[in-house]
Design an enzyme around this catalytic site. Structure first.
Site, mmCIF file in Angstrom:
data_model
loop_
_atom_site.group_PDB
_atom_site.id
_atom_site.type_symbol
_atom_site.label_atom_id
_atom_site.label_comp_id
_atom_site.label_asym_id
_atom_site.label_seq_id
_atom_site.Cartn_x
_atom_site.Cartn_y
_atom_site.Cartn_z
ATOM 1 N N THR A 87 0.932 10.275 2.537
ATOM 2 C CA THR A 87 1.342 10.383 3.567
ATOM 3 C C THR A 87 1.912 11.683 4.095
ATOM 4 O O THR A 87 1.550 12.440 5.121
ATOM 5 C CB THR A 87 2.520 9.280 3.810
ATOM 6 O OG1 THR A 87 1.879 8.097 3.680
ATOM 7 C CG2 THR A 87 3.002 9.375 5.353
ATOM 8 N N ASN A 107 15.630 29.234 22.231
ATOM 9 C CA ASN A 107 15.864 27.821 22.207
ATOM 10 C C ASN A 107 16.659 27.403 20.932
ATOM 11 O O ASN A 107 17.599 26.466 20.753
ATOM 12 C CB ASN A 107 14.606 26.934 22.044
ATOM 13 C CG ASN A 107 13.769 26.718 23.557
ATOM 14 O OD1 ASN A 107 14.429 26.414 24.283
ATOM 15 N ND2 ASN A 107 12.554 27.367 23.563
ATOM 16 N N GLY A 151 8.514 31.878 31.519
ATOM 17 C CA GLY A 151 9.344 32.292 30.410
ATOM 18 C C GLY A 151 9.741 33.783 29.936
ATOM 19 O O GLY A 151 8.768 34.384 29.972
ATOM 20 N N ASP A 201 10.536 35.054 27.317
ATOM 21 C CA ASP A 201 10.023 35.605 26.321
ATOM 22 C C ASP A 201 8.481 35.767 26.328
ATOM 23 O O ASP A 201 7.759 36.642 25.714
ATOM 24 C CB ASP A 201 10.197 34.566 24.881
ATOM 25 C CG ASP A 201 9.816 33.478 25.344
ATOM 26 O OD1 ASP A 201 9.642 32.895 26.640
ATOM 27 O OD2 ASP A 201 9.860 32.441 24.315
ATOM 28 N N ARG A 202 7.895 35.002 27.026
ATOM 29 C CA ARG A 202 6.388 35.083 27.568
ATOM 30 C C ARG A 202 5.954 36.721 28.018
ATOM 31 O O ARG A 202 5.064 37.148 27.514
ATOM 32 C CB ARG A 202 5.858 33.977 28.313
ATOM 33 C CG ARG A 202 6.091 32.633 27.625
ATOM 34 C CD ARG A 202 5.394 31.538 28.173
ATOM 35 N NE ARG A 202 3.893 31.798 28.510
ATOM 36 C CZ ARG A 202 3.398 31.059 29.528
ATOM 37 N NH1 ARG A 202 3.940 30.143 30.149
ATOM 38 N NH2 ARG A 202 1.947 31.296 29.335
ATOM 39 N N ASP A 259 2.857 33.750 20.328
ATOM 40 C CA ASP A 259 4.366 33.583 19.699
ATOM 41 C C ASP A 259 4.572 32.170 19.092
ATOM 42 O O ASP A 259 4.873 31.250 19.900
ATOM 43 C CB ASP A 259 5.226 33.796 20.964
ATOM 44 C CG ASP A 259 6.514 34.006 20.507
ATOM 45 O OD1 ASP A 259 7.169 33.719 19.268
ATOM 46 O OD2 ASP A 259 7.363 34.543 21.528
ATOM 47 N N ASP A 284 17.614 38.411 23.450
ATOM 48 C CA ASP A 284 16.836 37.560 23.839
ATOM 49 C C ASP A 284 17.371 36.203 23.425
ATOM 50 O O ASP A 284 17.313 35.758 22.126
ATOM 51 C CB ASP A 284 15.308 37.748 22.857
ATOM 52 C CG ASP A 284 14.507 36.599 22.917
ATOM 53 O OD1 ASP A 284 14.431 36.123 23.974
ATOM 54 O OD2 ASP A 284 13.462 36.410 22.149
#
Length: 239
Positions: free
Chosen positions: A170, A10, A91, A93-94, A114, A7
């Site tokens: 912040t 990114n 995608g 992976d989806r 995911d 797999d």
């Protein structure tokens, strides 16, 4: 002999080595030149390669396989019905996560989160149909965007387990906005889908699954290797 699922994501590449239906080894590497020896020096019976980023051809070329090397694409036969309107843009992976969910929970309405570079959700109906889902920025992407698109907001690259609801600095305010906001986002989606499917089964996978596990409402199943198992189910279905 063993099979392998690769797999290509990114930020890096995950792989799983299977004997029968059992995942016996899994690992992670960054960049094709860092492919580990247990892949390069082993001959597999069959393989499946999926990618949301790089061309799969270079990865497939480095695999030693006696049988079939399957490249997951929109034309690949699936063990679930794919109702996505544009399967050519879906995608890898989806759809693999959706197939994995259907394998673990057949006959159930499933919602899969995911939590990786992107934060995706997928809905699989009880009759085994993938209906689609959603894509949103992941936690680190949100934190990076606040830093990149503003002049003075700092970059926060560590995600703490505990963080304030009400930020008093912040950095605390960024963490509250991103982390609390994303938890609320997922809980809201669970509520929306539960109204659509009262017997909903919710599954978490991805690198940030552990962060969300204790923060979501209801019973949650965490299956880190869901995408790899889904890829292996697709390979088995085809060969």
């Amino acid at each position: 002999m063993q099979r392998i699922a690769v797999d290509v994501g990114n930020t890096g590449t995950k792989y799983g080595i299977f004997e029968g239906n059992s995942l016996v080894k899994q690992g992670y590497f960054q960049g094709i030149d860092n492919m580990p020896g247990e892949i390069l020096n082993h001959t597999f019976e069959d393989a499946i390669v999926a990618s949301v980023a790089a061309d799969t051809a270079n990865y497939s070329a480095r695999l030693s396989v006696t049988g079939n090397i399957l490249t997951l694409s929109a034309q690949t036969a699936l063990p679930v019905l794919n109702n996505y309107k544009t399967p050519q843009t879906l995608g890898a992976d989806r759809i693999a996560a959706a197939v994995g969910a259907n394998y673990f929970f057949p006959g159930r309405n499933c919602l899969v989160f995911d939590a990786g570079t992107a934060l995706t959700h997928e809905f699989i109906s009880s009759d085994g149909a993938y209906m689609g889902g959603g894509i949103a920025p992941g936690l680190r992407m949100k934190l990076k965007a606040l830093h990149t698109f503003t002049e003075r907001l700092p970059l926060i690259d560590q995600i703490p387990v505990k963080f304030p609801l009400t930020g008093q600095s912040t950095q605390e305010s960024i963490l509250s906005g991103v982390l609390t906001g994303t938890v609320a986002e997922l809980n809201g989606l669970i509520q929306f889908y539960s109204e659509k499917a009262p017997d909903l089964t919710v599954i978490l996978c991805g690198g940030d699954a552990g962060f969300f596990e204790s923060k979501l409402k209801g019973r949650i199943f965490v299956i880190p290797e869901l995408v790899l198992i889904g890829l292996h189910r697709i390979l088995t279905y085809n060969v």
